[in-house]
Design a protein around this motif. Sequence first.
Motif, short mmCIF file in Angstrom:
data_model
loop_
_atom_site.label_atom_id
_atom_site.label_comp_id
_atom_site.label_asym_id
_atom_site.label_seq_id
_atom_site.Cartn_x
_atom_site.Cartn_y
_atom_site.Cartn_z
N ARG A 167 0.85 -1.18 0.00
CA ARG A 167 0.00 0.00 0.00
C ARG A 167 0.89 1.23 0.00
O ARG A 167 2.07 1.16 0.28
N PHE A 168 0.27 2.36 -0.32
CA PHE A 168 0.94 3.63 -0.08
C PHE A 168 -0.07 4.62 0.47
O PHE A 168 -1.27 4.53 0.20
N THR A 169 0.42 5.55 1.27
CA THR A 169 -0.39 6.59 1.87
C THR A 169 0.27 7.92 1.57
O THR A 169 1.45 8.11 1.89
N THR A 170 -0.47 8.82 0.91
CA THR A 170 0.10 10.12 0.59
C THR A 170 0.23 10.96 1.85
O THR A 170 -0.37 10.68 2.88
N ASN A 171 1.01 12.02 1.73
CA ASN A 171 1.31 12.90 2.84
C ASN A 171 0.49 14.17 2.71
O ASN A 171 0.50 14.82 1.67
N ALA A 172 -0.21 14.54 3.75
CA ALA A 172 -0.99 15.79 3.76
C ALA A 172 -0.12 16.91 4.31
O ALA A 172 -0.41 17.50 5.34
N SER A 173 0.97 17.21 3.61
CA SER A 173 1.95 18.17 4.11
C SER A 173 1.48 19.62 3.99
O SER A 173 2.03 20.50 4.62
N ASN A 174 0.48 19.84 3.15
CA ASN A 174 -0.06 21.20 3.05
C ASN A 174 -1.56 21.12 2.82
O ASN A 174 -2.12 20.05 2.65
N SER A 175 -2.20 22.25 2.79
CA SER A 175 -3.66 22.29 2.72
C SER A 175 -4.22 21.80 1.39
O SER A 175 -5.40 21.51 1.29
N THR A 176 -3.38 21.67 0.35
CA THR A 176 -3.88 21.20 -0.94
C THR A 176 -3.83 19.68 -1.08
O THR A 176 -4.29 19.15 -2.07
N CYS A 177 -3.27 19.00 -0.10
CA CYS A 177 -3.13 17.54 -0.17
C CYS A 177 -4.09 16.85 0.79
O CYS A 177 -4.18 17.21 1.96
N ASP A 178 -4.76 15.84 0.27
CA ASP A 178 -5.57 14.96 1.11
C ASP A 178 -4.75 13.72 1.42
O ASP A 178 -3.88 13.32 0.64
N ILE A 179 -5.01 13.10 2.55
CA ILE A 179 -4.37 11.82 2.85
C ILE A 179 -5.13 10.75 2.08
O ILE A 179 -6.34 10.57 2.27
N LEU A 180 -4.43 10.08 1.18
CA LEU A 180 -5.01 9.02 0.37
C LEU A 180 -4.29 7.72 0.69
O LEU A 180 -3.07 7.71 0.85
N ASN A 181 -5.04 6.64 0.79
CA ASN A 181 -4.47 5.34 1.09
C ASN A 181 -4.91 4.36 0.01
O ASN A 181 -6.10 4.18 -0.20
N TYR A 182 -3.94 3.75 -0.68
CA TYR A 182 -4.23 2.82 -1.76
C TYR A 182 -3.53 1.49 -1.53
O TYR A 182 -2.34 1.46 -1.21
N ARG A 183 -4.26 0.40 -1.73
CA ARG A 183 -3.65 -0.93 -1.75
C ARG A 183 -3.13 -1.16 -3.15
O ARG A 183 -3.74 -0.74 -4.13
N ILE A 184 -2.00 -1.90 -3.24
CA ILE A 184 -1.40 -2.18 -4.54
C ILE A 184 -0.95 -3.64 -4.62
O ILE A 184 -0.77 -4.30 -3.59
N ILE A 185 -0.82 -4.12 -5.84
CA ILE A 185 -0.08 -5.34 -6.12
C ILE A 185 1.07 -4.91 -7.02
O ILE A 185 0.90 -4.05 -7.88
N TRP A 186 2.24 -5.46 -6.80
CA TRP A 186 3.43 -4.97 -7.48
C TRP A 186 4.31 -6.13 -7.96
O TRP A 186 4.15 -7.27 -7.54
N SER A 187 5.22 -5.78 -8.87
CA SER A 187 6.15 -6.78 -9.39
C SER A 187 7.33 -6.07 -10.04
O SER A 187 7.33 -4.84 -10.20
N PHE A 188 8.31 -6.87 -10.40
CA PHE A 188 9.42 -6.39 -11.21
C PHE A 188 9.24 -6.95 -12.61
O PHE A 188 8.67 -8.03 -12.78
N LEU A 189 9.75 -6.23 -13.59
CA LEU A 189 9.67 -6.68 -14.98
C LEU A 189 11.00 -6.40 -15.64
O LEU A 189 11.60 -5.34 -15.44
N PHE A 200 9.97 -1.46 -12.05
CA PHE A 200 9.06 -1.69 -10.94
C PHE A 200 7.68 -1.33 -11.47
O PHE A 200 7.51 -0.29 -12.11
N GLN A 201 6.70 -2.17 -11.23
CA GLN A 201 5.35 -1.87 -11.70
C GLN A 201 4.34 -2.22 -10.62
O GLN A 201 4.58 -3.08 -9.79
N PHE A 202 3.21 -1.48 -10.66
CA PHE A 202 2.15 -1.79 -9.71
C PHE A 202 0.80 -1.44 -10.29
O PHE A 202 0.70 -0.68 -11.25
N LYS A 203 -0.22 -2.04 -9.68
CA LYS A 203 -1.62 -1.78 -10.01
C LYS A 203 -2.35 -1.55 -8.71
O LYS A 203 -1.98 -2.09 -7.67
N TYR A 204 -3.41 -0.75 -8.78
CA TYR A 204 -4.27 -0.59 -7.61
C TYR A 204 -5.04 -1.88 -7.41
O TYR A 204 -5.44 -2.55 -8.36
N ALA A 205 -5.24 -2.24 -6.13
CA ALA A 205 -5.89 -3.51 -5.80
C ALA A 205 -6.99 -3.31 -4.78
O ALA A 205 -7.01 -2.31 -4.05
#
Length: 166
Positions: free
Chosen positions: A77-99, A107-112
């Motif tokens: 997963r990744f979670t964005t940083n709400a470092s300023n007022s223009t950013c929302d905290i977003l949390n996404y699950r991913i599946i990833w691999s190397f190619l 490095f590649q990933f898809k939302y899951a």
Amino acid sequence: MKNLTLLLLFFSLFGCGAKQAVSELPSKRTLKGTWELTDIKFIGEKGIYKAFLFDAADSACFKGSEWVFIPNNASGRFTTNASNSTCDILNYRIIWSFLEVGNNKSFQFKYADEKNRPQSKDKTGYRAEINELTAGNMIITLPSTYEGNSFDVVIKFEKKSDNINL
């Protein structure tokens, strides 16, 4: 069953003694843990660059974001940083691999979803070239375009811990 067969094939081909050098396909174990996206640079002609990364948020919202990689099932997963007022905290699950295609290692990933199935109906995702991957750092390059002009987004990650909490 198809995924299990592909996973077994992957481990039989790449699971034994893979080195950390980018000259070979990296081991998934190298990414195990929690990482922080520490730097984003834009490489291209002189100008001001702005990127909406991974169809999720402005690049500024990704600096300081937390990424978790679980190698045994290639999820995370990744979670964005709400470092300023223009950013929302977003949390996404991913599946990833190397190619590996020719001399390029990616490095590649898809939302899951919660069951680690791709969310996109057409199963599209994101791919970036691996410039460096060690036990403590990863640098990837994501080719981008804006108004017909090509540029690269160079993203640096630093490992924070071996913990893998989703």
